[in-house]
Design an enzyme around this catalytic site. Structure first.
Site, PDB file in Angstrom:
ATOM      1  N   GLU A 222      -9.057  -9.307  -0.671  1.00  0.00           N
ATOM      2  CA  GLU A 222      -9.166  -9.465  -2.127  1.00  0.00           C
ATOM      3  C   GLU A 222     -10.597  -9.876  -2.472  1.00  0.00           C
ATOM      4  O   GLU A 222     -11.330 -10.400  -1.623  1.00  0.00           O
ATOM      5  CB  GLU A 222      -8.204 -10.561  -2.612  1.00  0.00           C
ATOM      6  CG  GLU A 222      -6.747 -10.257  -2.419  1.00  0.00           C
ATOM      7  CD  GLU A 222      -6.298  -9.011  -3.169  1.00  0.00           C
ATOM      8  OE1 GLU A 222      -6.427  -8.952  -4.387  1.00  0.00           O
ATOM      9  OE2 GLU A 222      -5.821  -8.072  -2.505  1.00  0.00           O
TER      10      GLU A 222
ATOM     11  N   GLY B 206       0.822  -1.218   0.000  1.00  0.00           N
ATOM     12  CA  GLY B 206       0.000   0.000   0.000  1.00  0.00           C
ATOM     13  C   GLY B 206       0.845   1.253   0.000  1.00  0.00           C
ATOM     14  O   GLY B 206       1.664   1.471  -0.891  1.00  0.00           O
TER      15      GLY B 206
ATOM     16  N   GLY C 263      -6.248  -0.445   1.091  1.00  0.00           N
ATOM     17  CA  GLY C 263      -7.250   0.607   1.273  1.00  0.00           C
ATOM     18  C   GLY C 263      -7.146   1.673   0.203  1.00  0.00           C
ATOM     19  O   GLY C 263      -6.122   1.823  -0.461  1.00  0.00           O
TER      20      GLY C 263
ATOM     21  N   LYS D 136       3.451 -10.576  -3.535  1.00  0.00           N
ATOM     22  CA  LYS D 136       4.249  -9.398  -3.152  1.00  0.00           C
ATOM     23  C   LYS D 136       5.695  -9.800  -2.879  1.00  0.00           C
ATOM     24  O   LYS D 136       6.627  -9.081  -3.237  1.00  0.00           O
ATOM     25  CB  LYS D 136       3.617  -8.738  -1.922  1.00  0.00           C
ATOM     26  CG  LYS D 136       2.212  -8.188  -2.213  1.00  0.00           C
ATOM     27  CD  LYS D 136       1.439  -7.856  -0.958  1.00  0.00           C
ATOM     28  CE  LYS D 136       0.034  -7.365  -1.283  1.00  0.00           C
ATOM     29  NZ  LYS D 136      -0.845  -7.285  -0.124  1.00  0.00           N
TER      30      LYS D 136
HETATM   31  N1  HSE Z   1      -5.841  -8.037   0.085  1.00  0.00           N
HETATM   32  C1  HSE Z   1      -4.684  -7.257   0.344  1.00  0.00           C
HETATM   33  C2  HSE Z   1      -4.483  -7.169   1.845  1.00  0.00           C
HETATM   34  C3  HSE Z   1      -4.862  -5.889  -0.271  1.00  0.00           C
HETATM   35  O1  HSE Z   1      -5.335  -7.634   2.618  1.00  0.00           O
HETATM   36  O2  HSE Z   1      -3.456  -6.676   2.279  1.00  0.00           O
HETATM   37  C4  HSE Z   1      -3.591  -5.171  -0.545  1.00  0.00           C
HETATM   38  O3  HSE Z   1      -2.772  -5.829  -1.438  1.00  0.00           O
END
Ligand code: HSE
Length: 433
Positions: free
Chosen positions: A190, A134, A302, A205
């Site tokens: 997600e 994020g 977010g 990631k």
């Molecule tokens: N689904 C992911 C999370 C959103 O919960 O961190 C950000 O990549």
């Protein structure tokens, strides 16, 4: 003032946040950039939806190809996600000479190699700060701030949904299902939450971070992945009482020309700052040979935090465009010719301390059989705890071990699982730090 035109693909949560920043903070950005970022087009299936923003006439379209084919647009923000239409649109935009900003970690971690190659051939860039962590500037930190370091390891909490679930169970004792529902309502899970709770979102990631930290080809398929679904409230409570927290950690370490990259629930002591990262927050600790350990912390998901990361990429690209500079910071942190195919170390080759929970019939001799098998595999027990409370007729036996080899633990547990007195598969959590 010079104008740089941008187009957004997808006005979901993050796409809407980007539009809000472009529109609401336009003058501020212009005063920093020395040029105006103009939202020229934004594509979404539902253009009549009220998003609480005023779009100029002719900005909205339901046809994303209208955006990538618009000759006036310089930078495309791909916020659709997934690996089908998003990939086609990115490739078309590259073909049309446009720079890309994307949050699409699933696509980059599985097909990034091909996309970066296409972009390099065309002389455009793909920027992806919003794809990991994020608002935390983790990509920029590795690629730019730590460019003089040999990165040795990265470990972190990269999934807000899992962290929210584990924190809620730890602090409030809520059920897994209720905690997951909370994460979905808050909008950081997600669309398919199994990607979160089974650890795959974190692995996406980690594949991206490993690649830019070590100069390796992106490799998702060889990352070891375990999610949080086998963790029970009992494990979390045991950890809490023993001075640990359970976190879903992403870990990547480089040594002796191989990378140990894994995602799994991990018990960490309270002395590790990651143990205090709660709720939907993310954090990473990066270790470099010059900087030592450094930590980033912030909202990993977010609308506005992720949009903030996307806008920083747009501004970087815009600065290069203003200066007519073709030399961007290398997309993958290393020069294309230097990116290597570095092998991954098998999880069997690691050593760790372990927490193991057995479910056993409460009868004489069980503990000695378990400890005998562990001893035969050079696994030394640090502590044992058995509760009186039975679950489905079995008692839980919790153990902490000293450092042991993963392969030995696996073999020992296979033997222990086949004992008559053992009623279900043991739960294993690695301990770090
Ligand atoms: N689904 C992911 C999370 C959103 O919960 O961190 C950000 O990549």
């Amino acid at each position: 003032m010079k104008e740089i035109n941008v187009g957004i693909l997808g006005l979901g949560t993050v796409g809407t946040g980007i539009a809000k920043i472009l529109i609401n903070n336009g003058p501020l950005i212009a005063s920093r950039l020395g040029a105006k970022l103009v939202l020229k087009k934004a594509a979404d299936l539902y253009i009549d939806k009220d998003r609480g923003i005023y779009f100029d006439k002719d900005v909205l379209t339901t046809d994303p190809f209208e955006v990538v084919n618009d000759p006036k647009i310089d930078i495309i923000l791909e916020m659709i996600g997934g690996q089908t239409i998003a990939k086609d649109l990115i490739l078309k935009a590259i073909e049309n000479g446009k720079h890309i900003v994307t949050a699409n970690k699933a696509l980059l971690s599985s097909q990034g190699g091909m996309l970066f190659k296409a972009a390099a051939e065309k002389g455009v860039t793909i920027a992806f700060e919003p794809s990991v962590g994020g608002c935390m500037p983790i990509i920029k930190t590795i690629r730019e701030s730590l460019a003089g370091n040999n990165i040795q390891s990265i470990s972190g909490i990269l999934n807000g949904t899992c962290n929210y679930i584990l924190s809620k169970i730890t602090s409030e004792g809520v059920s897994f299902e209720d905690a997951l529902a909370g994460a979905q309502t808050a909008g950081f899970a997600e669309a398919d939450p199994t990607l979160d709770i089974e650890g795959y979102d974190t692995a996406h990631k980690l594949a991206i971070l490993s690649s830019i930290a070590f100069g390796m080809e992106i490799n998702l398929k060889d990352i070891y992945v375990e999610g949080i679904t086998s963790i029970s409230a009992m494990d979390i409570e045991f950890a809490r009482q023993s001075g640990y927290r359970i976190k879903l950690l992403a870990i990547t370490k480089f040594s002796e020309n191989a990378v140990d990259a894994r995602v799994h629930p991990t018990m960490i002591p309270l002395s590790n700052p990651l143990s205090h990262v709660d709720g939907s927050l993310n954090a990473v600790i990066i270790s470099g040979d010059a900087v030592g350990d450094m930590m980033l912390y912030g909202h990993g998901a977010g609308m506005m935090p992720t949009a903030s990361a996307a806008i920083s990429d747009v501004i970087d690209i815009a600065r290069s465009l203003i200066n007519n500079s073709a030399s961007f910071v290398p997309m993958q942190s290393f020069q294309v010719a230097q990116i290597r195919d570095i092998p991954f170390r098998s999880i069997d080759d690691i050593s760790s301390c372990y927490y193991i929970r057995f479910s056993a019939k409460d009868q004489p001799g069980v503990l000695s059989k378990i400890s005998g098998i562990l001893g035969n595999h050079q696994i030394s027990i640090k502590s044992v705890h058995q509760t009186e409370q039975k679950l489905n007729g079995a008692v839980p036996i919790m153990m902490l071990t000293h450092v042991a080899k993963e392969v030995e633990v696996k073999q020992a547990l296979a033997k222990i699982s086949s004992l008559d007195a053992i009623t279900s598969k043991p739960v294993v959590i690695r301990i770090e730090g």
